[in-house]
Design a protein around this motif. Structure first.
Motif: not given
Length: 156
Positions: A1-8, A11
């Motif tokens: 979940m944290k990695i997805e937030n960082c990627v978002q 972007q």
């Protein structure tokens, strides 16, 4: 979940991140330029103790020294290296007696201490060769170097 937030986050904020990174790089470049303003970048080559190799050392010297750029460089060269295990060209205590250029020939007179093999200094002919290499690398207008120690000419 944290990695997805960082990627978002990355972007969504590409432009802001690029702007901050560019600003940081510009700041480093500006600090470098300001800190070396009024200096000349000079290269020094010294032998390394326990090795047959020489090591390059960069120094930033005053742009307009009282004694002139060439004599100032030779003074610094005779002082020796600042890096660990660096070997001075000549015995510590060697002084520059004279230094002048005439018709692209550099005439250098060193004190008698230069012939002594004291401490960690180089053998005389190695020192002379490295001395001449340093001068020619930094001052392209010098075509020949005539070296004298205690008034005696030192041939190649």
């Amino acid at each position: 979940m944290k990695i997805e937030n960082c990627v978002q986050f990355l972007q969504k904020n590409k432009f802001k991140i690029a702007l901050v990174a560019g600003g940081i790089i510009a700041l480093f470049v500006a600090v470098h330029l300001v800190s070396h303003h009024g200096t000349d970048r000079r290269v020094f080559y010294y032998a390394v103790s326990g090795s047959s190799k020489s090591q390059k050392e960069i120094r930033y010297l005053t742009k307009n020294p009282v004694q002139g750029k060439l004599e100032y460089y030779v003074d610094e060269l005779i002082l020796g290296p600042t890096f660990y295990r660096g070997r001075p060209l000549f015995t510590v205590g060697t002084k520059l007696d004279s230094c002048f250029v005439q018709d692209s020939v550099l005439y250098v007179g060193l004190s008698e201490d230069a012939v002594l093999q004291d401490g960690d200094s180089l053998e005389l002919m190695q020192a002379v060769a490295l001395f001449k290499k340093n001068i020619k690398k930094n001052f392209s207008r010098i075509k020949k170097i005539e070296l004298f120690i205690d008034g005696n000419y030192i041939p190649d």
